[in-house]
Design a protein around this motif. Structure first.
Motif, PDB file in Angstrom:
ATOM      1  N   ASP A 124      59.387 133.232   6.719  1.00  0.00           N
ATOM      2  CA  ASP A 124      60.519 132.608   6.665  1.00  0.00           C
ATOM      3  C   ASP A 124      61.048 131.937   7.991  1.00  0.00           C
ATOM      4  O   ASP A 124      61.662 130.760   8.171  1.00  0.00           O
ATOM      5  N   MET A 125      60.528 132.617   9.221  1.00  0.00           N
ATOM      6  CA  MET A 125      60.880 132.055  10.335  1.00  0.00           C
ATOM      7  C   MET A 125      59.978 130.972  10.945  1.00  0.00           C
ATOM      8  O   MET A 125      60.163 130.018  11.776  1.00  0.00           O
ATOM      9  N   HIS A 126      58.756 131.007  10.519  1.00  0.00           N
ATOM     10  CA  HIS A 126      57.914 130.072  10.849  1.00  0.00           C
ATOM     11  C   HIS A 126      57.274 129.050   9.803  1.00  0.00           C
ATOM     12  O   HIS A 126      57.465 127.850   9.748  1.00  0.00           O
ATOM     13  N   THR A 127      56.621 129.579   8.851  1.00  0.00           N
ATOM     14  CA  THR A 127      55.948 128.792   7.795  1.00  0.00           C
ATOM     15  C   THR A 127      57.188 127.972   7.207  1.00  0.00           C
ATOM     16  O   THR A 127      57.151 126.886   6.849  1.00  0.00           O
ATOM     17  N   LYS A 128      58.072 128.713   6.819  1.00  0.00           N
ATOM     18  CA  LYS A 128      59.228 127.955   5.723  1.00  0.00           C
ATOM     19  C   LYS A 128      60.167 127.030   6.729  1.00  0.00           C
ATOM     20  O   LYS A 128      60.515 126.062   6.341  1.00  0.00           O
ATOM     21  N   THR A 129      60.313 127.331   8.043  1.00  0.00           N
ATOM     22  CA  THR A 129      61.041 126.306   8.789  1.00  0.00           C
ATOM     23  C   THR A 129      60.249 125.133   8.868  1.00  0.00           C
ATOM     24  O   THR A 129      60.797 123.850   8.540  1.00  0.00           O
ATOM     25  N   ARG A 130      58.730 125.191   9.088  1.00  0.00           N
ATOM     26  CA  ARG A 130      58.021 124.011   9.413  1.00  0.00           C
ATOM     27  C   ARG A 130      58.219 123.264   7.873  1.00  0.00           C
ATOM     28  O   ARG A 130      58.300 121.875   7.858  1.00  0.00           O
ATOM     29  N   LEU A 131      57.808 123.801   7.050  1.00  0.00           N
ATOM     30  CA  LEU A 131      57.931 123.391   5.501  1.00  0.00           C
ATOM     31  C   LEU A 131      59.283 122.671   5.274  1.00  0.00           C
ATOM     32  O   LEU A 131      59.343 121.536   4.691  1.00  0.00           O
ATOM     33  N   TYR A 132      60.720 123.110   5.332  1.00  0.00           N
ATOM     34  CA  TYR A 132      61.514 122.666   5.083  1.00  0.00           C
ATOM     35  C   TYR A 132      61.969 121.609   5.840  1.00  0.00           C
ATOM     36  O   TYR A 132      62.667 120.622   5.520  1.00  0.00           O
ATOM     37  N   GLU A 133      61.761 121.402   7.027  1.00  0.00           N
ATOM     38  CA  GLU A 133      61.949 120.437   8.195  1.00  0.00           C
ATOM     39  C   GLU A 133      60.901 119.234   7.615  1.00  0.00           C
ATOM     40  O   GLU A 133      61.355 118.060   7.348  1.00  0.00           O
ATOM     41  N   GLN A 134      59.491 119.573   7.260  1.00  0.00           N
ATOM     42  CA  GLN A 134      58.573 118.605   6.759  1.00  0.00           C
ATOM     43  C   GLN A 134      59.200 117.914   5.403  1.00  0.00           C
ATOM     44  O   GLN A 134      59.009 116.773   5.192  1.00  0.00           O
ATOM     45  N   HIS A 135      59.803 118.723   4.632  1.00  0.00           N
ATOM     46  CA  HIS A 135      60.365 117.898   3.257  1.00  0.00           C
ATOM     47  C   HIS A 135      61.999 117.382   3.318  1.00  0.00           C
ATOM     48  O   HIS A 135      62.358 116.940   2.331  1.00  0.00           O
TER      49      HIS A 135
END
Length: 191
Positions: A124-135
């Motif tokens: 949630d703090m790393h992978t999803k942060t990057r993912l949500y920003e990217q999208h």
């Protein structure tokens, strides 16, 4: 298939849609992540946030959803069978109704909330942060239920998350994407 087998391959939404409803998974860039059942405290926070958000959204065009609710995040315009990222955020608000269909949401929601669990904290703090920003998720909240803080990411004009703001749960917290909505955290003291 065992968890190890699933993690060794790349998958798409087509594979994901065939998996047993008795198992909970998310796909990030084609990699399958098993999801464990959340704790009681996690669920109490999600339930109360869902209630507050739902009350606010009554009569408005935006729609709110709680997990399990599939959010498909295509890289470009590929068909669903080629989409390799499907997440189930704890809470999701979508204001562009053209993104909604019977399968869930296709494209970036306006606001996502993830309530941390020991098993999902790094994702949630790393992978999803990057993912949500990217999208292009406009606002992303990470809620730490035991430490009682909320980390808020918002997209800047360049489409990047600025440095997150961290707030305690000692007073209501307003959103940027829905400026009339403030989350009242008083309920947390009773958990």
């Amino acid at each position: 298939m065992s968890t190890a087998e699933k993690l060794e391959e790349r998958y798409t939404y087509t594979d994901y849609a065939r998996w047993s409803e008795n198992e909970s998974w998310e796909l990030v860039d084609g990699i399958a992540y098993a999801m464990a059942a959340p704790s009681r405290i996690h669920q109490e926070i999600v339930f109360e946030l869902g209630r507050q958000i739902g009350n606010y959204l009554q009569g408005k065009s935006c729609r709110g959803y709680v997990a399990p609710f599939d959010v498909r995040l295509p890289r470009q315009g590929e068909a669903d069978d080629k989409v390799d990222t499907v997440v189930q955020p704890d809470l999701t608000v979508i204001c562009d109704r053209s993104k909604l269909d019977d399968k869930g949401c296709r494209g970036a929601p306006d606001w996502i909330v993830e309530v941390l669990s020991p098993a999902t904290t790094l994702k949630d703090m790393h992978t999803k942060t990057r993912l949500y920003e990217q999208h292009g998720v406009c606002e992303y909240w990470i809620v730490h239920p035991t430490e009682r803080w909320v980390m808020v990411y918002t997209l800047d004009e360049a489409g990047k998350y600025s440095r997150p703001s961290v707030y305690g749960m000692d007073e209501p917290l307003a959103l940027q994407v829905l400026p009339d909505l403030s989350i009242d955290w008083a309920f947390v003291e009773q958990i």
